[in-house]
Design an enzyme around this catalytic site. Structure first.
Site, mmCIF file in Angstrom:
data_model
loop_
_atom_site.group_PDB
_atom_site.id
_atom_site.type_symbol
_atom_site.label_atom_id
_atom_site.label_comp_id
_atom_site.label_asym_id
_atom_site.label_seq_id
_atom_site.Cartn_x
_atom_site.Cartn_y
_atom_site.Cartn_z
ATOM 1 N N GLY A 94 0.797 -1.187 -0.040
ATOM 2 C CA GLY A 94 0.172 0.153 -0.071
ATOM 3 C C GLY A 94 0.653 1.178 0.009
ATOM 4 O O GLY A 94 2.019 1.254 -0.379
ATOM 5 N N ASN A 95 0.249 2.427 0.227
ATOM 6 C CA ASN A 95 1.252 3.605 0.485
ATOM 7 C C ASN A 95 0.361 4.640 1.258
ATOM 8 O O ASN A 95 -0.788 4.219 2.106
ATOM 9 C CB ASN A 95 1.117 4.196 -1.005
ATOM 10 C CG ASN A 95 -0.400 4.423 -1.578
ATOM 11 O OD1 ASN A 95 -1.083 5.229 -1.073
ATOM 12 N ND2 ASN A 95 -0.618 3.860 -2.588
#
Ligand code: CTP
Length: 401
Positions: A203-204
């Site tokens: 993810g980020n």
């Protein structure tokens, strides 16, 4: 100045007042007589720290309706009831609040709240049109649960959203022109996630705040807005916006490609994870397993590039670039290269790292245009950056129509 109308949503406006004063604003509250039947003057006085009057015959030597109208930076009215909209549209001056509206020299934002039937009644529709034609901002209400058993359009937007719009107007008085009326805009927000196994994901750090601010501002500038949101922080759905959810890059791609067919503009503010596992593990990956490198990755499709290749004639496409700068070049150099590589009309370049852009309320950057114009965007709330992006989009759409 905060004007309060006589609707049950007045209780939510106490929170608006609290947030505004906490943000350092001095707020003079003027309730209508009916508003005081829902929330009494002591509450408004305690929260604002200032005396509260509602009739024209209090404090007469001060001529408060003239002094306030001429000196405040913003008049915010919430809830703006059907009656208050009608009185404002007709220029009535039968209480302190309406009289002050007639002397106002600042932006005026009315935030309606009423039952759907009242909001959609031709009389209210006409009053709103009259007010808007005079430059008064009448916000789009939210949809949802109304007092009693009702459900529909006419709900007061959440306090945080009202404060966001008020803050935007205090930064930039002309941030909400009705220039997106009749347009359909599509926005992506948040960060996609690619499952590695049932427990973990790639993810980020995107919170989705910038995409939500773009959606909120576009809706209040008159657009029909579709927002495709992926894993945003606990954000309030913007009033009057259709929100679709996506988790992975592939889900976001599907949702955007479908909705983009009908959109006049697409703004790709989401942070899309560039890679995904070839196959997510069906069971939790164990560190004691024999495979020293258990995840093989493949590149995700570039949704922005695909949107550009498939775009209908006249559609304006805006990309975002989160850059840190490196030995190859600074943030702006990378941004220019990305604008050319992706082929979008406009690219917003944010410097990230060291507290920039991700998971914060403020933003700054540059707006690069494919005609070579580069505009540095002033630091401010994410809704302020959004307002400059919509200025540029609205100008393009106007040129092309
Ligand atoms: N984007 C996209 N699909 C992807 C990756 C990015 O649509 N698979 C979009 C983002 O939403 C953004 C723009 O492309 O509008 C730029 O994203 P960014 O992450 O800065 O660039 P990348 O293309 O991923 O390039 P790099 O990571 O190499 O800088």
């Amino acid at each position: 100045m905060l004007g309060v109308g006589g609707g049950v949503a007045a209780y939510k406006v106490c929170e608006v007042l609290r947030r505004l004063t906490e943000n350092g604003h001095q707020v003079r509250v003027i309730p209508t007589e009916a508003a005081l039947r829902f929330v009494g003057a002591p509450t408004w006085e305690a929260l604002s720290g200032l005396p509260v009057h509602h009739d024209l015959f209090a404090d007469v030597p001060e001529v408060p309706h003239v002094r306030l109208g001429q000196t405040v930076d913003l008049i915010l009215i919430a809830p703006a009831t059907a009656d208050l909209l009608a009185r404002a549209a007709h220029g009535r001056a039968d209480d302190l609040l309406c009289a002050t509206l007639l002397t106002a020299r600042c932006p005026v934002l009315l935030v309606p709240a009423m039952h759907t039937e009242m909001w959609e009644h031709p009389a209210t529709v006409q009053n709103v049109a009259v007010l808007r034609s005079r430059g008064t901002l009448v916000a789009r209400p939210a949809s949802g649960r109304l007092t009693g058993a009702g459900w529909g359009a006419g709900r007061l937007p959440e306090p945080a959203e009202i404060v966001d719009l008020a803050t935007l107007l205090l930064c930039r008085a002309d941030a909400l022109p009705p220039d997106l009326t009749g347009r359909h805009v599509l926005i992506s927000a948040g960060g996609t996630r690619e499952p590695l196994d049932p427990v973990r994901y790639l993810g980020n750090r995107s919170s989705g705040r910038q995409g939500y601010a773009l959606a909120r501002v576009a809706a209040q500038r008159g657009a029909r807005v579709t927002l495709v949101a992926a894993h945003t922080a606990e954000l309030i759905d913007p009033a009057g916006v259709e929100v679709l959810r996506a988790s992975t890059a592939d889900q976001m791609r599907q949702a955007l490609l479908t909705a983009a067919v009908q959109a006049d503009a697409v703004v790709m503010a989401a942070a899309v994870v560039d890679f995904r596992p070839v196959t997510p593990h069906p069971n939790k990956i164990k560190k004691s397993g024999v495979d020293p490198d258990p995840v093989s990755l493949v590149l995700n499709p570039d949704i922005l590039v695909e949107l550009i290749h498939r775009r209908p004639p006249g559609q304006v496409v805006v990309g975002f670039a989160a850059e840190t700068g490196d030995s190859e070049g600074d943030v702006l150099t990378h941004g220019r290269a990305k604008l050319a590589r992706k082929g979008c009309d406009l690219l917003v370049v944010n410097a990230v790292g060291e507290g920039g852009a991700f998971d914060v309320n403020h933003n700054t950057g540059w707006l690069l245009s494919d005609d070579g114009v580069e505009t540095e965007l002033p630091e401010g709330p994410k809704s302020l950056l959004a307002s400059y992006v919509w200025d540029a989009v609205a100008a393009r759409l106007k040129q092309r129509s």
